[in-house]
Design a protein around this motif. Structure first.
Motif, mmCIF file in Angstrom:
data_model
loop_
_atom_site.group_PDB
_atom_site.id
_atom_site.type_symbol
_atom_site.label_atom_id
_atom_site.label_comp_id
_atom_site.label_asym_id
_atom_site.label_seq_id
_atom_site.Cartn_x
_atom_site.Cartn_y
_atom_site.Cartn_z
ATOM 1 N N ALA A 1 0.829 -1.210 0.000
ATOM 2 C CA ALA A 1 0.000 0.000 0.000
ATOM 3 C C ALA A 1 0.859 1.254 0.000
ATOM 4 O O ALA A 1 0.484 2.276 -0.582
ATOM 5 C CB ALA A 1 -0.929 -0.001 1.209
ATOM 6 N N ALA A 2 2.017 1.169 0.637
ATOM 7 C CA ALA A 2 2.900 2.336 0.701
ATOM 8 C C ALA A 2 3.705 2.510 -0.577
ATOM 9 O O ALA A 2 3.900 3.638 -1.043
ATOM 10 C CB ALA A 2 3.849 2.202 1.895
ATOM 11 N N LEU A 3 4.154 1.412 -1.168
ATOM 12 C CA LEU A 3 5.064 1.497 -2.323
ATOM 13 C C LEU A 3 4.381 1.290 -3.665
ATOM 14 O O LEU A 3 4.837 1.815 -4.675
ATOM 15 C CB LEU A 3 6.190 0.464 -2.159
ATOM 16 N N HIS A 4 3.296 0.507 -3.680
ATOM 17 C CA HIS A 4 2.607 0.194 -4.946
ATOM 18 C C HIS A 4 1.094 0.293 -4.733
ATOM 19 O O HIS A 4 0.392 -0.729 -4.747
ATOM 20 C CB HIS A 4 2.994 -1.208 -5.433
ATOM 21 N N PRO A 5 0.579 1.483 -4.526
ATOM 22 C CA PRO A 5 -0.845 1.613 -4.199
ATOM 23 C C PRO A 5 -1.774 1.161 -5.321
ATOM 24 O O PRO A 5 -2.955 0.921 -5.070
ATOM 25 C CB PRO A 5 -0.996 3.116 -3.925
ATOM 26 N N GLY A 6 -1.266 1.028 -6.535
ATOM 27 C CA GLY A 6 -2.113 0.595 -7.643
ATOM 28 C C GLY A 6 -2.306 -0.905 -7.722
ATOM 29 O O GLY A 6 -3.090 -1.387 -8.546
ATOM 30 N N ILE A 7 -1.601 -1.668 -6.890
ATOM 31 C CA ILE A 7 -1.728 -3.122 -6.914
ATOM 32 C C ILE A 7 -2.740 -3.552 -5.860
ATOM 33 O O ILE A 7 -2.594 -3.249 -4.678
ATOM 34 C CB ILE A 7 -0.374 -3.801 -6.655
ATOM 35 N N ARG A 8 -3.763 -4.268 -6.305
ATOM 36 C CA ARG A 8 -4.772 -4.795 -5.393
ATOM 37 C C ARG A 8 -4.457 -6.262 -5.121
ATOM 38 O O ARG A 8 -4.128 -7.017 -6.030
ATOM 39 C CB ARG A 8 -6.175 -4.681 -5.990
ATOM 40 N N VAL A 9 -4.565 -6.657 -3.868
ATOM 41 C CA VAL A 9 -4.324 -8.038 -3.474
ATOM 42 C C VAL A 9 -5.644 -8.644 -3.010
ATOM 43 O O VAL A 9 -6.371 -8.054 -2.216
ATOM 44 C CB VAL A 9 -3.276 -8.123 -2.349
ATOM 45 N N ARG A 10 -5.958 -9.814 -3.552
ATOM 46 C CA ARG A 10 -7.174 -10.544 -3.154
ATOM 47 C C ARG A 10 -6.732 -11.808 -2.428
ATOM 48 O O ARG A 10 -5.955 -12.602 -2.960
ATOM 49 C CB ARG A 10 -8.015 -10.873 -4.384
ATOM 50 N N ILE A 11 -7.205 -11.996 -1.197
ATOM 51 C CA ILE A 11 -6.757 -13.086 -0.347
ATOM 52 C C ILE A 11 -7.755 -14.248 -0.402
ATOM 53 O O ILE A 11 -8.964 -14.045 -0.273
ATOM 54 C CB ILE A 11 -6.604 -12.623 1.113
ATOM 55 N N LEU A 12 -7.229 -15.448 -0.566
ATOM 56 C CA LEU A 12 -8.024 -16.669 -0.556
ATOM 57 C C LEU A 12 -7.503 -17.545 0.578
ATOM 58 O O LEU A 12 -6.381 -18.058 0.512
ATOM 59 C CB LEU A 12 -7.898 -17.407 -1.897
ATOM 60 N N ASP A 13 -8.287 -17.696 1.632
ATOM 61 C CA ASP A 13 -7.883 -18.516 2.774
ATOM 62 C C ASP A 13 -7.961 -19.984 2.351
ATOM 63 O O ASP A 13 -9.025 -20.489 1.998
ATOM 64 C CB ASP A 13 -8.815 -18.245 3.954
ATOM 65 N N ALA A 14 -6.831 -20.661 2.387
ATOM 66 C CA ALA A 14 -6.768 -22.052 1.929
ATOM 67 C C ALA A 14 -5.860 -22.844 2.852
ATOM 68 O O ALA A 14 -4.821 -22.341 3.297
ATOM 69 C CB ALA A 14 -6.242 -22.114 0.493
ATOM 70 N N GLU A 15 -6.241 -24.074 3.158
ATOM 71 C CA GLU A 15 -5.379 -24.930 3.958
ATOM 72 C C GLU A 15 -4.060 -25.144 3.220
ATOM 73 O O GLU A 15 -3.982 -24.991 2.000
ATOM 74 C CB GLU A 15 -6.054 -26.280 4.228
#
Length: 302
Positions: free
Chosen positions: A115-129
């Protein structure tokens, strides 16, 4: 169909009022500009320009098209800018599949770093074992996996994947405060050979670690209780239902009512955590900075 490239020519003519001046601004010949304008009139089905001693003037229809030209060219400029930013790794979306502790210990801090260095990159988290993230990666359901080495996982030399080591952490022994061994500062696994055990379900990478560690200590654990939730495991251990091995990071900040945690003497079982991408994708612009953020966000374990 109107060629959007000709709309740039129309805008230049409207701005400079002569074909010659528009051609100079566009680094084209006057004849090329005239041909583009003629083609644009043919595509639109309307006369767009009138010529007089004062230069070139737009017709009423030409002015209508010019307004649309401003919007179209602006959209094209924005598309070009976003494509350039994407190529530079400045924008994009990256889906990360990770087990819960990996999310807490590595992925969440990496999001703050991004968020500080690359605010244009969105991260989508998938909780997986731990045993689910690599199949999700290979199937294309995720762009990046935070995974744990386990039996049955793709080998380290699997040509489909590129791995980046993140951290390794020991498993600690967890037992009831009422257990006679709880007063020892350290515990060897063979001391727990006759106890009932609490552990993850088969298929969970930590299940393999527990079995292998006990096997190396010369016994097979008597697994009585099963849970993939380490909070439940610690609660059961504290209640005296059995003993367990739990990754150290999973114990961080956890309530340990009536449970004690002791390091394991000797060759302590270890969980090795790594990031993985499909081979070749490690240089993909949005993925590259995410990988860098993950490696910079690895936990410092006590």
């Amino acid at each position: 169909m109107i060629d959007p490239r000709r709309l740039r020519v129309l805008r230049a003519v409207a701005q400079h009022h002569t074909v010659t001046a528009a051609a100079a601004a566009l680094y084209l010949s006057p004849s090329a500009v005239s041909q583009q304008l003629a083609s644009l009139e043919s595509e639109s089905g309307h006369t767009l320009l009138t010529r007089s001693t004062r230069g070139v003037q737009l017709t009423a229809v030409g002015r209508i098209l010019l307004e649309h030209a401003h919007s179209v060219v602006a959209q094209l400029e924005q598309a070009e800018a976003e494509l350039a930013a994407y190529a530079d790794g400045e924008i994009g979306e990256v889906a990360i599949a990770s087990f819960a502790t990996g999310i807490a210990e590595v992925v969440a801090p990496a999001i703050g770093h991004l968020a500080a260095l690359h605010p244009g990159i969105r991260v989508r988290i998938l909780d997986a074992e731990g045993d689910e993230s690599l199949p999700m990666l290979l199937d294309g359901a995720a762009d990046l996996a935070v995974a744990v080495a386990y039996r049955g996982a793709p080998r380290e030399d699997d040509r489909r994947l590129t791995r980046v080591p993140l951290y390794a952490e020991p498993f600690d022994a967890v037992l009831s405060a009422a257990d006679p061994l709880s007063g020892q500062p350290r515990i060897s696994l063979d001391q727990l050979a006759d106890r009932d055990w609490i552990g993850p379900y088969p298929g969970n990478p930590c299940h393999d670690v527990v079995l292998l560690a006990c096997e190396m200590a010369g016994f097979a654990p008597r697994l009585i209780h099963s849970s993939d939730d380490f909070r439940a495991v610690v609660a059961l251990a504290g209640a005296g239902a059995g003993v367990a091995l739990v990754p150290r990071s999973a114990l961080s900040g956890m309530e340990r009512r009536n449970a004690v945690v002791r390091p394991v003497v000797g060759n302590a079982p270890t969980r090795r955590v790594f990031a993985a991408v499909r081979r070749g994708a490690e240089k993909h612009p949005p993925i590259r900075p995410v990988l860098t953020a993950l490696t910079h966000s690895t936990p410092t374990l006590p």
